[in-house]
Design a protein around this motif. Structure first.
Motif, short mmCIF file in Angstrom:
data_model
loop_
_atom_site.label_atom_id
_atom_site.label_comp_id
_atom_site.label_asym_id
_atom_site.label_seq_id
_atom_site.Cartn_x
_atom_site.Cartn_y
_atom_site.Cartn_z
N HIS A 43 9.83 -94.58 83.88
CA HIS A 43 9.24 -93.75 83.13
C HIS A 43 7.85 -93.22 83.56
O HIS A 43 7.14 -94.15 84.07
CB HIS A 43 8.83 -94.43 81.72
CG HIS A 43 10.18 -94.77 80.82
ND1 HIS A 43 10.84 -93.72 80.17
CD2 HIS A 43 10.93 -95.84 80.83
CE1 HIS A 43 12.01 -94.35 79.74
NE2 HIS A 43 12.02 -95.71 80.02
N ARG A 44 7.38 -91.93 83.34
CA ARG A 44 6.17 -91.66 83.97
C ARG A 44 5.47 -91.04 82.60
O ARG A 44 5.97 -90.30 82.15
CB ARG A 44 6.23 -90.55 84.81
CG ARG A 44 6.99 -90.95 86.24
CD ARG A 44 6.93 -89.96 87.37
NE ARG A 44 7.67 -90.39 88.35
CZ ARG A 44 8.31 -89.82 89.28
NH1 ARG A 44 8.34 -88.39 89.21
NH2 ARG A 44 8.86 -90.43 90.27
N THR A 45 4.21 -91.58 82.63
CA THR A 45 3.36 -90.97 81.44
C THR A 45 2.56 -90.06 81.68
O THR A 45 2.16 -89.58 82.99
CB THR A 45 2.53 -92.30 80.87
OG1 THR A 45 1.76 -92.63 81.96
CG2 THR A 45 3.26 -93.46 80.20
N HIS A 46 2.46 -89.11 80.66
CA HIS A 46 1.72 -87.76 81.20
C HIS A 46 0.71 -87.51 79.94
O HIS A 46 1.10 -87.92 78.53
CB HIS A 46 2.68 -86.44 81.01
CG HIS A 46 3.42 -86.43 82.10
ND1 HIS A 46 3.20 -85.86 83.39
CD2 HIS A 46 4.82 -87.00 82.33
CE1 HIS A 46 4.51 -86.23 84.16
NE2 HIS A 46 5.29 -86.96 83.59
N THR A 47 -0.35 -87.06 80.22
CA THR A 47 -1.37 -86.84 78.95
C THR A 47 -1.16 -85.33 78.67
O THR A 47 -0.88 -84.44 79.52
CB THR A 47 -2.85 -86.76 79.66
OG1 THR A 47 -2.96 -88.07 79.93
CG2 THR A 47 -3.71 -86.38 78.58
N VAL A 48 -0.89 -85.21 77.25
CA VAL A 48 -0.44 -83.83 76.71
C VAL A 48 -1.45 -83.53 75.80
O VAL A 48 -2.28 -84.33 75.08
CB VAL A 48 1.08 -84.01 76.13
CG1 VAL A 48 1.97 -84.00 77.05
CG2 VAL A 48 1.03 -84.89 74.92
N THR A 49 -1.77 -82.47 75.52
CA THR A 49 -2.83 -81.79 74.70
C THR A 49 -2.11 -80.78 73.64
O THR A 49 -1.21 -80.35 73.92
CB THR A 49 -3.83 -80.90 75.37
OG1 THR A 49 -3.36 -79.80 76.02
CG2 THR A 49 -4.66 -81.54 76.38
N ARG A 50 -2.70 -81.08 72.29
CA ARG A 50 -2.26 -80.36 71.28
C ARG A 50 -3.32 -79.38 70.59
O ARG A 50 -4.43 -80.00 70.45
CB ARG A 50 -1.94 -81.32 70.12
CG ARG A 50 -0.94 -82.42 70.83
CD ARG A 50 0.56 -82.24 70.49
NE ARG A 50 1.58 -82.93 71.40
CZ ARG A 50 1.74 -84.41 70.95
NH1 ARG A 50 1.28 -85.02 69.84
NH2 ARG A 50 2.59 -84.85 71.75
N TRP A 51 -2.98 -78.18 70.37
CA TRP A 51 -3.85 -77.41 69.78
C TRP A 51 -3.48 -76.82 68.38
O TRP A 51 -2.27 -76.53 68.18
CB TRP A 51 -3.87 -76.07 70.80
CG TRP A 51 -3.98 -76.54 72.23
CD1 TRP A 51 -3.31 -76.98 73.16
CD2 TRP A 51 -5.21 -76.29 72.74
NE1 TRP A 51 -3.90 -77.06 74.29
CE2 TRP A 51 -5.01 -76.93 74.15
CE3 TRP A 51 -6.59 -75.87 72.48
CZ2 TRP A 51 -5.90 -76.91 75.13
CZ3 TRP A 51 -7.76 -75.95 73.48
CH2 TRP A 51 -7.35 -76.40 74.78
N THR A 52 -4.37 -76.43 67.55
CA THR A 52 -4.17 -75.97 66.26
C THR A 52 -3.93 -74.40 66.49
O THR A 52 -4.27 -73.70 67.36
CB THR A 52 -5.28 -76.00 65.26
OG1 THR A 52 -6.65 -75.37 65.85
CG2 THR A 52 -5.61 -77.45 65.16
N LEU A 53 -3.48 -73.93 65.56
CA LEU A 53 -3.04 -72.18 65.62
C LEU A 53 -4.24 -71.54 65.67
O LEU A 53 -4.40 -70.74 66.11
CB LEU A 53 -1.95 -71.78 64.31
CG LEU A 53 -0.63 -72.28 64.48
CD1 LEU A 53 0.18 -71.72 63.41
CD2 LEU A 53 -0.18 -71.73 65.94
#
Length: 131
Positions: free
Chosen positions: A89-99
């Motif tokens: 398993h490799r962890t990744h940083t993900v970003t979330r954006w509002t509309l």
């Protein structure tokens, strides 16, 4: 004289109708999810109807615009991805954006490629309709 459709033709027709219904409901669920909470830029692009290969390039451009404008994502998370079905398993940083943030980014993004211009128009219409 027309013949009534056979049972096999009827089943095939219903099967294709059910497949179309599944596809449309999945698209509607994805769009509703993007309206409810922050999602990644790629998810928003796909929900807007952009092709997956085009979405990658457009999203990279939107990330550059976000960096230039100093816009920070609404949420950041760590996710685990399994590459090619393996156990590592490799962890990744993900970003979330509002509309609203996506709408601001698309307003400032000026792509040159024709397919990117069309994709940005789709994303802007999708993000702008949710405000």
């Amino acid at each position: 004289m027309t013949h009534p459709s056979t049972r096999r033709e009827h089943r095939a027709n219903r099967r294709s109708l059910r497949a179309e219904l599944r596809r449309r409901s999945a698209a509607h669920r994805l769009a509703a999810s993007c309206r409810r909470r922050p999602r990644s830029l790629a998810t928003v692009a796909i929900a807007a109807g952009v092709a997956k290969d085009t979405a990658t390039g457009v999203v990279n451009g939107l990330r550059s615009v976000a960096k230039r404008l100093g816009v920070t994502p609404a949420a950041t998370a760590r996710t685990r991805r399994t590459v090619a079905g393996g156990r590592a398993h490799r962890t990744h940083t993900v970003t979330r954006w509002t509309l609203a943030q996506v709408a601001r980014l698309t307003a400032a993004y000026r792509p040159r490629k024709a397919e990117y211009i069309a994709a940005v128009a789709l994303i802007a219409a999708f993000a702008g309709g949710a405000r």
